[in-house]
Design an enzyme around this catalytic site. Structure first.
Site, PDB file in Angstrom:
ATOM      1  N   HIS A  51       0.849  -1.182   0.000  1.00 23.51           N
ATOM      2  CA  HIS A  51       0.000   0.000   0.000  1.00 23.51           C
ATOM      3  C   HIS A  51       0.892   1.242   0.000  1.00 23.51           C
ATOM      4  O   HIS A  51       2.110   1.140   0.205  1.00 23.51           O
ATOM      5  CB  HIS A  51      -0.928   0.016   1.225  1.00 23.51           C
ATOM      6  CG  HIS A  51      -0.205   0.066   2.536  1.00 23.51           C
ATOM      7  ND1 HIS A  51      -0.098  -1.009   3.381  1.00 23.51           N
ATOM      8  CD2 HIS A  51       0.465   1.072   3.137  1.00 23.51           C
ATOM      9  CE1 HIS A  51       0.597  -0.664   4.449  1.00 23.51           C
ATOM     10  NE2 HIS A  51       0.953   0.591   4.317  1.00 23.51           N
TER      11      HIS A  51
HETATM   12  P1  TYD Z   1      -1.770  -3.909   8.029  1.00 24.23           P
HETATM   13  O1  TYD Z   1      -2.056  -2.531   7.545  1.00 24.23           O
HETATM   14  O2  TYD Z   1      -2.359  -5.045   7.268  1.00 24.23           O
HETATM   15  O3  TYD Z   1      -0.200  -4.130   8.145  1.00 24.23           O
HETATM   16  P2  TYD Z   1       0.921  -4.119   6.972  1.00 24.23           P
HETATM   17  O4  TYD Z   1       0.602  -2.961   6.115  1.00 24.23           O
HETATM   18  O5  TYD Z   1       2.217  -3.982   7.701  1.00 24.23           O
HETATM   19  O6  TYD Z   1       0.869  -5.397   6.234  1.00 24.23           O
HETATM   20  O7  TYD Z   1      -2.215  -3.979   9.551  1.00 24.23           O
HETATM   21  C1  TYD Z   1      -2.537  -5.193  10.223  1.00 24.23           C
HETATM   22  C2  TYD Z   1      -3.672  -4.922  11.203  1.00 24.23           C
HETATM   23  O8  TYD Z   1      -3.261  -4.005  12.213  1.00 24.23           O
HETATM   24  C3  TYD Z   1      -4.897  -4.313  10.534  1.00 24.23           C
HETATM   25  O9  TYD Z   1      -6.039  -4.872  11.163  1.00 24.23           O
HETATM   26  C4  TYD Z   1      -4.818  -2.850  10.887  1.00 24.23           C
HETATM   27  C5  TYD Z   1      -4.125  -2.864  12.230  1.00 24.23           C
HETATM   28  N1  TYD Z   1      -3.301  -1.681  12.517  1.00 24.23           N
HETATM   29  C6  TYD Z   1      -3.642  -0.878  13.580  1.00 24.23           C
HETATM   30  O10 TYD Z   1      -4.649  -1.116  14.284  1.00 24.23           O
HETATM   31  N2  TYD Z   1      -2.872   0.200  13.870  1.00 24.23           N
HETATM   32  C7  TYD Z   1      -1.763   0.499  13.150  1.00 24.23           C
HETATM   33  O11 TYD Z   1      -1.069   1.490  13.459  1.00 24.23           O
HETATM   34  C8  TYD Z   1      -1.407  -0.347  12.035  1.00 24.23           C
HETATM   35  C9  TYD Z   1      -0.201  -0.045  11.195  1.00 24.23           C
HETATM   36  C10 TYD Z   1      -2.210  -1.425  11.762  1.00 24.23           C
END
Ligand code: TYD
Length: 134
Positions: A51
Site C-alpha cells: 500500500h
Molecule cells: P496492516 O495494515 O495489514 O499491516 P501491513 O501494512 O504492515 O501489512 O495492519 C494489520 C492490522 O493491524 C490491521 O487490522 C490494521 C491494524 N493496525 C492498527 O490497528 N494500527 C496500526 O497502526 C497499524 C499499522 C495497523
C-alpha cells in the site's frame, strides 16, 4: 504530491555496557511522533505492506534482525535492506511499500507522524500510479 525516500542514521551512545539510541520527535526524527508500532514474529516467506499513504511520514528501522523494503515513488523503485538499529529509512507521502525477507529475529520498528487512519491508505496499485503522476 510529496513522494520521498531517504536514509537516516542515528547516533549510538556506546560504552562498556553496550549501546543505546534515543529517537526524539522533531530532533533526530523529522516530525512529531504520534504513533509507534512494530512488526515481529513475521513469516520469513511472507510479505507485508502493499500500500501507499497520502500524507503519512514514517521512519522504519530494524531494532533486531533484518528485512528488505521495496519502495516505489516518483523516483522509481528502490530496495533497501534494513539490518541495523542505527540506520533507517524516512518515507514521506505517496510511496508504495512492500516489506519482505524477514529474518526470524526481525523486529521492524515504525515511527509515524499520524495516528492510524485507514482513509490515508491507497491499497490499489493502479490508483497509486494515478495519484503519483496526477
Ligand atoms: P496492516 O495494515 O495489514 O499491516 P501491513 O501494512 O504492515 O501489512 O495492519 C494489520 C492490522 O493491524 C490491521 O487490522 C490494521 C491494524 N493496525 C492498527 O490497528 N494500527 C496500526 O497502526 C497499524 C499499522 C495497523
Amino acid at each position: 504530491m510529496i513522494s520521498n525516500v531517504s536514509e537516516i542514521s542515528f547516533l549510538e551512545k556506546a560504552d562498556g555496557r553496550g549501546k543505546l539510541i534515543a529517537l526524539e520527535s522533531s530532533l533526530n526524527i523529522p516530525f512529531d511522533i504520534k504513533r509507534v508500532y512494530y512488526l515481529y514474529d513475521s513469516n520469513v516467506d511472507g510479505a507485508r505492506g502493499f500500500h501507499a499513504h497520502i500524507k503519512l511520514r514514517q521512519v522504519l528501522l530494524c531494532v533486531s534482525g533484518s528485512c528488505k523494503v521495496h519502495l516505489e515513488s516518483s523516483a522509481g523503485v528502490v530496495v533497501h535492506e534494513l539490518n541495523s538499529p542505527s540506520h533507517g529509512l524516512l518515507v514521506e507521502g505517496v510511496v508504495w511499500r512492500e516489506m519482505k525477507n524477514f529474518s526470524k529475529d526481525c523486529v521492524l520498528l515504525v515511527l509515524a507522524s499520524e495516528l492510524y487512519d485507514e482513509q490515508d491508505y491507497i491499497h490499489d496499485h493502479d490508483q497509486f500510479k494515478n495519484i503519483l503522476f496526477s
